[in-house]
Write an enzyme that holds these catalytic residues in place. Structure first.
Site, short mmCIF file in Angstrom:
data_model
loop_
_atom_site.label_atom_id
_atom_site.label_comp_id
_atom_site.label_asym_id
_atom_site.label_seq_id
_atom_site.Cartn_x
_atom_site.Cartn_y
_atom_site.Cartn_z
N ASP A 10 86.40 47.99 -32.70
CA ASP A 10 86.18 47.58 -34.09
C ASP A 10 85.78 48.84 -34.86
OD1 ASP A 10 85.67 45.95 -36.38
OD2 ASP A 10 83.54 45.92 -35.91
N SER A 11 85.69 48.72 -36.19
CA SER A 11 85.20 49.85 -36.98
C SER A 11 83.70 50.07 -36.76
CB SER A 11 85.46 49.57 -38.47
OG SER A 11 84.82 48.37 -38.84
N CYS A 73 88.76 43.34 -34.72
CA CYS A 73 88.61 43.71 -36.13
C CYS A 73 89.80 43.10 -36.87
CB CYS A 73 88.62 45.23 -36.26
SG CYS A 73 88.65 45.82 -37.96
N GLU A 152 76.08 46.33 -42.11
CA GLU A 152 75.79 47.53 -41.30
C GLU A 152 74.54 48.27 -41.83
OE1 GLU A 152 77.52 49.27 -38.69
OE2 GLU A 152 79.18 47.89 -38.41
N CYS A 184 86.61 38.28 -40.84
CA CYS A 184 86.11 39.63 -40.54
C CYS A 184 85.08 39.46 -39.43
CB CYS A 184 85.47 40.24 -41.79
SG CYS A 184 84.63 41.80 -41.47
N HIS A 186 82.61 41.04 -38.68
CA HIS A 186 81.21 41.29 -39.06
C HIS A 186 80.51 40.02 -39.57
CE1 HIS A 186 82.09 45.58 -38.83
NE2 HIS A 186 80.82 45.84 -39.07
#
Ligand code: DGL
Length: 271
Positions: A10-11, A73, A152, A184, A186
């Protein structure tokens, strides 16, 4: 039997929501997780750039001798899944198809919303998948550029996150959707805020469980599972700050994270 690990990327820490489900579903497997923190966020970048990053990471993971790669992701899945599947030798699983299926099955009024990054919305992959499954569904995508940086940040559960969620949810409430795809990886990290803003009558669709199930089935069907009677191990790699990853990752993975190894970007680009 195949003792090689499964690669996940993932990022940033979002893909840990997918890894968590994989660790629960396949406690006997080994995993290697890469977070590309040096280049986070992926969402606002052109899809062609995210495709290049994903190809670099895919071939780097293949050099780590993984037996399967999970693109944890949605932005990278939107930008690069077909290319990764064409170019890599190992099977590659993304996160978008399982959610589109689940949303079409769940909706009762055939109005579905999507919250995702700009890249994912612009790629149009959810819209075409939902349409292929039920052309009569009214589909409402909303790009949420503020959410990944807030999740984040040091204060993922703060007022700023809540007000951003309210702003992005408003057009979906107005459109009276009864199902929202959280497109997403996240977003499950702020599940309580999302659930409170949308209320109990709206079904929120997450990808992690469905994706873990698909990984387990693929390993079984291809006969590349590890021994059943063992405890698997997992390792973490980041292109960014190791201490920050460990701190944030523990909170989100809800499992111990011992060491985090650093990977220089030039090691990825060399791959
Ligand atoms: N978890 C990534 C996704 O699913 C985050 C994207 C980003 O880095 O902006 O889209």
């Amino acid at each position: 039997m195949d003792p090689r690990p499964v690669g996940v990327f993932d990022s940033g820490v979002g893909g840990l929501t997918v890894l968590h489900e994989c660790l629960v579903t396949m406690p006997n497997e080994d995993f290697v997780y890469l977070g590309d923190h040096a280049r986070l966020p992926y969402g606002p970048r052109p899809l062609a750039e995210v495709r290049e990053f994903s190809r670099e990471i895919g071939s780097f993971l293949e050099r780590q001798d993984v037996k399967l790669i999970v693109v944890a992701c949605n932005t990278a899945t939107s930008a690069a899944l077909p290319q990764l599947q064409e170019e890599l030798r190992v099977p590659v699983i993304g996160v978008i198809t399982p959610e589109a299926h689940a949303a079409v099955q769940a909706t009762r009024n055939r109005r579905i919303g999507l919250l995702a990054t700009q890249g994912t919305v612009e790629s149009g992959r959810y819209a075409s998948l939902v349409r292929a499954l039920d052309a009569g569904v009214a589909f409402h995508p909303v790009a949420c550029p503020r959410l990944v940086p807030l999740i984040e940040s040091d204060d993922p559960y703060g007022e700023e996150t809540e007000s951003a969620v309210r702003e992005y949810a408003a057009p979906l409430k107005e459109a009276r959707v009864d199902t929202v795809i959280l497109g997403c990886t996240h977003y499950p990290l702020i599940r309580p805020i999302l659930q409170r803003v949308f209320g109990r009558d709206v079904t929120l669709v997450f990808s992690a469980e469905e994706t873990a199930r698909e990984v387990a089935e693929t390993l079984a069907r291809k006969g590349i599972e590890h021994d059943r009677d063992r405890d698997g191990a997992y390792r973490f790699l980041t292109t960014g700050d190791q201490a920050a990853f460990r701190e944030m990752g523990r909170r989100f993975l809800q499992l111990p994270i011992a060491d985090v190894e650093h990977v220089a970007l030039k090691e990825l680009t060399a791959a």
